[in-house]
Design an enzyme around this catalytic site. Structure first.
Site, PDB file in Angstrom:
ATOM      1  N   GLY A  29     -10.650  -1.616   1.301  1.00 44.55           N
ATOM      2  CA  GLY A  29      -9.792  -1.070   0.602  1.00 44.55           C
ATOM      3  C   GLY A  29     -10.061   0.170  -0.245  1.00 44.55           C
ATOM      4  O   GLY A  29     -10.293   1.135   0.433  1.00 44.55           O
ATOM      5  N   ASP A  64      -9.350 -10.507  10.038  1.00 41.44           N
ATOM      6  CA  ASP A  64      -9.097  -9.506   9.156  1.00 41.44           C
ATOM      7  C   ASP A  64     -10.478  -8.756   9.051  1.00 41.44           C
ATOM      8  O   ASP A  64     -10.897  -7.728   9.077  1.00 41.44           O
ATOM      9  CB  ASP A  64      -8.356  -9.674   7.991  1.00 41.44           C
ATOM     10  CG  ASP A  64      -8.367  -8.356   7.088  1.00 41.44           C
ATOM     11  OD1 ASP A  64      -7.440  -7.832   7.225  1.00 41.44           O
ATOM     12  OD2 ASP A  64      -9.085  -8.205   6.019  1.00 41.44           O
ATOM     13  N   VAL A 123       0.728  -1.217  -0.196  1.00 42.81           N
ATOM     14  CA  VAL A 123      -0.115   0.017   0.075  1.00 42.81           C
ATOM     15  C   VAL A 123       0.894   1.271  -0.106  1.00 42.81           C
ATOM     16  O   VAL A 123       0.490   2.425  -0.777  1.00 42.81           O
ATOM     17  CB  VAL A 123      -0.869   0.107   0.934  1.00 42.81           C
ATOM     18  CG1 VAL A 123      -1.878   1.208   1.035  1.00 42.81           C
ATOM     19  CG2 VAL A 123      -1.729  -1.110   1.175  1.00 42.81           C
ATOM     20  N   GLY A 147      -5.444  -4.646  -2.671  1.00 38.86           N
ATOM     21  CA  GLY A 147      -4.559  -4.285  -3.897  1.00 38.86           C
ATOM     22  C   GLY A 147      -3.790  -3.167  -3.584  1.00 38.86           C
ATOM     23  O   GLY A 147      -4.315  -2.219  -3.004  1.00 38.86           O
ATOM     24  N   GLU A 199      -9.993   5.547   5.844  1.00 42.29           N
ATOM     25  CA  GLU A 199     -11.051   4.964   4.850  1.00 42.29           C
ATOM     26  C   GLU A 199     -10.381   3.647   4.245  1.00 42.29           C
ATOM     27  O   GLU A 199     -11.128   2.637   4.167  1.00 42.29           O
ATOM     28  CB  GLU A 199     -10.981   6.138   3.584  1.00 42.29           C
ATOM     29  CG  GLU A 199     -12.113   5.554   2.456  1.00 42.29           C
ATOM     30  CD  GLU A 199     -13.316   5.407   2.915  1.00 42.29           C
ATOM     31  OE1 GLU A 199     -14.043   6.340   3.486  1.00 42.29           O
ATOM     32  OE2 GLU A 199     -13.782   4.106   2.922  1.00 42.29           O
ATOM     33  N   LYS A 212     -12.272  -5.393  10.399  1.00 42.00           N
ATOM     34  CA  LYS A 212     -13.252  -4.447   9.808  1.00 42.00           C
ATOM     35  C   LYS A 212     -14.671  -4.368  10.132  1.00 42.00           C
ATOM     36  O   LYS A 212     -15.224  -3.291  10.306  1.00 42.00           O
ATOM     37  CB  LYS A 212     -13.137  -4.854   8.349  1.00 42.00           C
ATOM     38  CG  LYS A 212     -11.612  -4.777   7.824  1.00 42.00           C
ATOM     39  CD  LYS A 212     -11.502  -5.438   6.217  1.00 42.00           C
ATOM     40  CE  LYS A 212     -10.282  -5.385   5.670  1.00 42.00           C
ATOM     41  NZ  LYS A 212     -10.190  -6.622   4.575  1.00 42.00           N
ATOM     42  N   LYS A 228      -6.336  -1.892   9.919  1.00 42.67           N
ATOM     43  CA  LYS A 228      -7.438  -2.002  10.450  1.00 42.67           C
ATOM     44  C   LYS A 228      -7.529  -2.556  12.072  1.00 42.67           C
ATOM     45  O   LYS A 228      -8.226  -2.694  12.985  1.00 42.67           O
ATOM     46  CB  LYS A 228      -8.482  -3.204   9.627  1.00 42.67           C
ATOM     47  CG  LYS A 228      -7.915  -4.527   9.573  1.00 42.67           C
ATOM     48  CD  LYS A 228      -7.137  -5.036   8.235  1.00 42.67           C
ATOM     49  CE  LYS A 228      -6.810  -4.384   7.191  1.00 42.67           C
ATOM     50  NZ  LYS A 228      -6.559  -4.790   6.068  1.00 42.67           N
TER      51      LYS A 228
HETATM   52  P1  NAP Z   1       3.382  -4.819   3.663  1.00 42.38           P
HETATM   53  O1  NAP Z   1       3.632  -4.776   1.901  1.00 42.38           O
HETATM   54  O2  NAP Z   1       4.004  -5.771   4.474  1.00 42.38           O
HETATM   55  O3  NAP Z   1       4.112  -3.384   3.993  1.00 42.38           O
HETATM   56  C1  NAP Z   1       4.551  -3.165   5.229  1.00 42.38           C
HETATM   57  C2  NAP Z   1       5.490  -1.822   5.376  1.00 42.38           C
HETATM   58  O4  NAP Z   1       5.853  -1.434   6.606  1.00 42.38           O
HETATM   59  C3  NAP Z   1       6.925  -2.522   4.704  1.00 42.38           C
HETATM   60  O5  NAP Z   1       7.625  -1.081   4.001  1.00 42.38           O
HETATM   61  C4  NAP Z   1       7.722  -2.651   6.092  1.00 42.38           C
HETATM   62  O6  NAP Z   1       9.303  -2.320   5.641  1.00 42.38           O
HETATM   63  C5  NAP Z   1       7.032  -1.464   6.953  1.00 42.38           C
HETATM   64  N1  NAP Z   1       7.253  -1.903   8.329  1.00 42.38           N
HETATM   65  C6  NAP Z   1       6.647  -2.916   8.909  1.00 42.38           C
HETATM   66  N2  NAP Z   1       7.078  -2.861  10.144  1.00 42.38           N
HETATM   67  C7  NAP Z   1       7.787  -1.979  10.367  1.00 42.38           C
HETATM   68  C8  NAP Z   1       8.642  -1.442  11.546  1.00 42.38           C
HETATM   69  N3  NAP Z   1       8.548  -1.887  12.620  1.00 42.38           N
HETATM   70  N4  NAP Z   1       9.406  -0.489  11.420  1.00 42.38           N
HETATM   71  C9  NAP Z   1       9.276   0.170  10.151  1.00 42.38           C
HETATM   72  N5  NAP Z   1       8.872  -0.282   9.025  1.00 42.38           N
HETATM   73  C10 NAP Z   1       7.973  -1.334   9.212  1.00 42.38           C
HETATM   74  O7  NAP Z   1       1.886  -4.454   4.051  1.00 42.38           O
HETATM   75  P2  NAP Z   1       0.624  -3.710   3.117  1.00 42.38           P
HETATM   76  O8  NAP Z   1      -0.031  -4.692   2.375  1.00 42.38           O
HETATM   77  O9  NAP Z   1       1.212  -2.592   2.433  1.00 42.38           O
HETATM   78  O10 NAP Z   1      -0.161  -3.402   4.410  1.00 42.38           O
HETATM   79  C11 NAP Z   1      -0.134  -1.914   5.033  1.00 42.38           C
HETATM   80  C12 NAP Z   1      -1.397  -1.687   5.895  1.00 42.38           C
HETATM   81  O11 NAP Z   1      -2.484  -1.408   4.951  1.00 42.38           O
HETATM   82  C13 NAP Z   1      -1.698  -2.938   6.952  1.00 42.38           C
HETATM   83  O12 NAP Z   1      -2.368  -2.181   7.943  1.00 42.38           O
HETATM   84  C14 NAP Z   1      -2.902  -3.749   6.052  1.00 42.38           C
HETATM   85  O13 NAP Z   1      -3.837  -4.406   6.833  1.00 42.38           O
HETATM   86  C15 NAP Z   1      -3.300  -2.284   5.343  1.00 42.38           C
HETATM   87  N6  NAP Z   1      -4.137  -2.679   3.780  1.00 42.38           N
HETATM   88  C16 NAP Z   1      -3.599  -3.618   3.159  1.00 42.38           C
HETATM   89  C17 NAP Z   1      -4.289  -3.709   2.029  1.00 42.38           C
HETATM   90  C18 NAP Z   1      -3.911  -4.571   0.814  1.00 42.38           C
HETATM   91  O14 NAP Z   1      -4.443  -4.966  -0.086  1.00 42.38           O
HETATM   92  N7  NAP Z   1      -2.227  -5.009   1.003  1.00 42.38           N
HETATM   93  C19 NAP Z   1      -5.673  -3.363   1.818  1.00 42.38           C
HETATM   94  C20 NAP Z   1      -6.046  -2.486   2.833  1.00 42.38           C
HETATM   95  C21 NAP Z   1      -5.402  -2.245   3.868  1.00 42.38           C
HETATM   96  P3  NAP Z   1      10.115  -3.116   4.863  1.00 42.38           P
HETATM   97  O15 NAP Z   1       9.546  -2.894   3.505  1.00 42.38           O
HETATM   98  O16 NAP Z   1      11.439  -2.651   4.901  1.00 42.38           O
HETATM   99  O17 NAP Z   1       9.667  -4.470   5.038  1.00 42.38           O
HETATM  100  N1  HSE Z   2      -5.773  -8.917   3.201  1.00 38.28           N
HETATM  101  C1  HSE Z   2      -7.028  -7.865   3.286  1.00 38.28           C
HETATM  102  C2  HSE Z   2      -8.036  -8.690   2.348  1.00 38.28           C
HETATM  103  C3  HSE Z   2      -6.437  -6.658   2.603  1.00 38.28           C
HETATM  104  O1  HSE Z   2      -7.721  -9.632   1.728  1.00 38.28           O
HETATM  105  O2  HSE Z   2      -9.151  -8.132   1.985  1.00 38.28           O
HETATM  106  C4  HSE Z   2      -7.336  -5.525   2.680  1.00 38.28           C
HETATM  107  O3  HSE Z   2      -7.744  -5.380   3.882  1.00 38.28           O
END
Ligand code: NAP
Ligand code: HSE
Length: 432
Positions: free
Chosen positions: A136, A203, A16, A304, A131, A207, A107
């Protein structure tokens, strides 16, 4: 604001965060037009500075020290996209105490600590927007908080986890294997860092707790949410569902009546001709019923990189505009209501039960007797599959509405019958 424009500090640059940084760069001119000044990325916190990133960052922009972002006078809005409770919660609270506005997609933090965060933000006179934390890229938090502000929420029914909806859709439409499909969802960036959170409904429970808290204006904790994941579902459940005119979805359901509210996440049979049954793949949908607006359906990408960054940037723009406007930011909502959360045993719904039993005369009568003793009425029984070697048959029952308490008692009694080999699955049938 020490520099011209609005300064953004990202905590996290993964799926993200990478999407958000790319979109901030690609849409620089459009965002400047919307806000009336540049919206600039001024720092990024990560764990590992050596990792390849979605975009090239200017020298000195990336750090592993949170204070470089939190204490920077050039950062006006802290955007938390790290995930997990700690240290994300600590950083969000520090940002608020330092007078920074916050955007988060987290979340877990908002479900566990949302009311404290909103309270702290109200006292500090800053805004916390989230939001992206639910559904998402599909707008749902702002509609519930703003557009439906005059309404009482009666019910929420949602597909609020893209990973599990993707898995269930592939299992239903292509007969795909659970494990392979989960790996695909992880590769595509939909799944949480720990996919257990997706497949066990954790998860979705976070939400739902957020949505129910905002919808019912009362604190609903994630532990108030009854939860079952999707791991018990098999290809045969999908075949029976199709034959009976249903499909299987992992639903988040929150309902309110005079006795209190009920909040639950579990797989459910939903009639194949409903709109929610047609929500496939990583898409999410939330149907909300309210007293004034009636039934509303919000439908779109639930996960995504780019869809989620769309929601993150909408929150950034909202804050940036109010910063440019110069007036006091609108106060954060107060979550002050106190509702009774009803236990699952008080649920009243229809059920599907699949079991394996000895295939000889009188077995069906014994099973029917258990249902009768628990005051559960049978709609239909289907026997499709036989194991001739072991003289076993698989029988599927559709049951009229009954209480969950009675249903759980029936399942225990069925499992204890000598003629029953296994109660393989029990799925609630939802009609609303
Ligand atoms: P991700 O790909 O695992 O990215 C996490 C990022 O945070 C990475 O850059 C990581 O650093 C950094 N990080 C994690 N712990 C850290 C720490 N202790 N100190 C410093 N940096 C740290 O996760 P994501 O999928 O982007 O998700 C991020 C958030 O958005 C989560 O809360 C997730 O639930 C939410 N979300 C995700 C989606 C989705 O589709 N993926 C959708 C809606 C909401 P490194 O890169 O160096 O490892
Ligand atoms: N892992 C979550 C999902 C990302 O699949 O809906 C979005 O919150």
């Amino acid at each position: 604001m020490s520099k011209v424009g609005i300064g953004i500090g990202l905590l996290g640059m993964g799926v993200v965060g990478g999407g958000t940084a790319s979109a901030l760069s690609q849409k620089r001119d459009h965002l400047a037009d919307l806000v009336g000044c540049p919206v600039e990325l001024r720092g990024v916190l990560v764990r590992d500075v050596g990792k390849r990133r979605a975009i090239r960052l200017a020298e000195g922009m990336i750090t592993t020290c949170a204070d470089d972002i939190l204490l920077s006078p050039d950062v006006d809005v802290v955007v938390e996209l790290m995930g997990g409770q700690e240290p994300a919660f600590e950083y969000v609270m520090r940002a608020i105490s330092l007078g920074k506005h916050v955007v988060t997609a987290n979340k877990e933090v908002m479900a566990r600590s949302g009311p404290e965060i909103l309270d702290a933000a109200r006292k500090a006179g800053v805004r916390v927007l989230f939001e992206a934390a639910v559904a998402g890229g599909t707008p749902i938090i702002a509609p519930v908080m703003r557009d439906l502000a005059a309404n009482e929420v009666i019910s929420i029914h949602g597909i609020i986890n893209g990973t599990t909806n993707y898995i269930l859709t592939r299992m239903e439409q292509d007969g795909a294997d659970f494990g392979d499909t989960l790996e695909e969802a992880q590769r595509l960036g939909y799944a949480e860092a720990d996919p257990t959170n997706d497949i066990e409904g954790i998860d979705a429970a976070y939400k739902l707790a957020i949505l129910a808290t905002l919808g019912f204006r009362s604190r609903i904790r994630e532990e108030d949410v009854y939860r079952e994941g999707i791991t018990r579902l098999t290809a045969r459940d999908f075949q029976y569902a199709r034959e009976l005119g249903y499909t299987v979805k992992l639903l988040g359901i929150a309902t309110a009546d005079v006795d209190g509210v009920q909040v639950r996440v579990h797989p459910a049979f939903v009639s194949a001709d409903t709109m929610i049954a047609k929500v496939d793949g990583v898409l999410n949908a939330v149907e909300i019923q309210t007293d004034l607006a009636g039934k509303l359906l919000f439908h779109g990408a639930g996960a995504g990189s780019m869809p989620t960054s769309s929601a993150v940037i909408a929150d950034i723009v909202e804050i940036a505009r109010s910063l440019r406007g110069g007036g006091a930011p609108p106060p954060m909502p107060r979550i002050s209501g106190d509702v009774r959360v009803k236990p699952m045993s008080e649920l009243h719904t229809k059920y599907y039960v699949r079991l394996t039993a000895a295939d000889h005369p009188g077995v069906l009568a014994q099973i029917a007797n258990v249902f009768a003793q628990c005051s559960i009425s049978i709609v239909s029984a289907l026997q499709k599959w036989r194991d001739d070697d072991n003289k076993l048959a698989e029988i599927v029952f559709m049951l009229h509405p009954s209480s969950e308490r009675a249903m759980q008692r029936a399942v225990r009694q069925l499992a204890a019958l000598e003629v029953v080999d296994e109660v393989s699955n029990m799925v609630r049938v939802e009609e609303w």
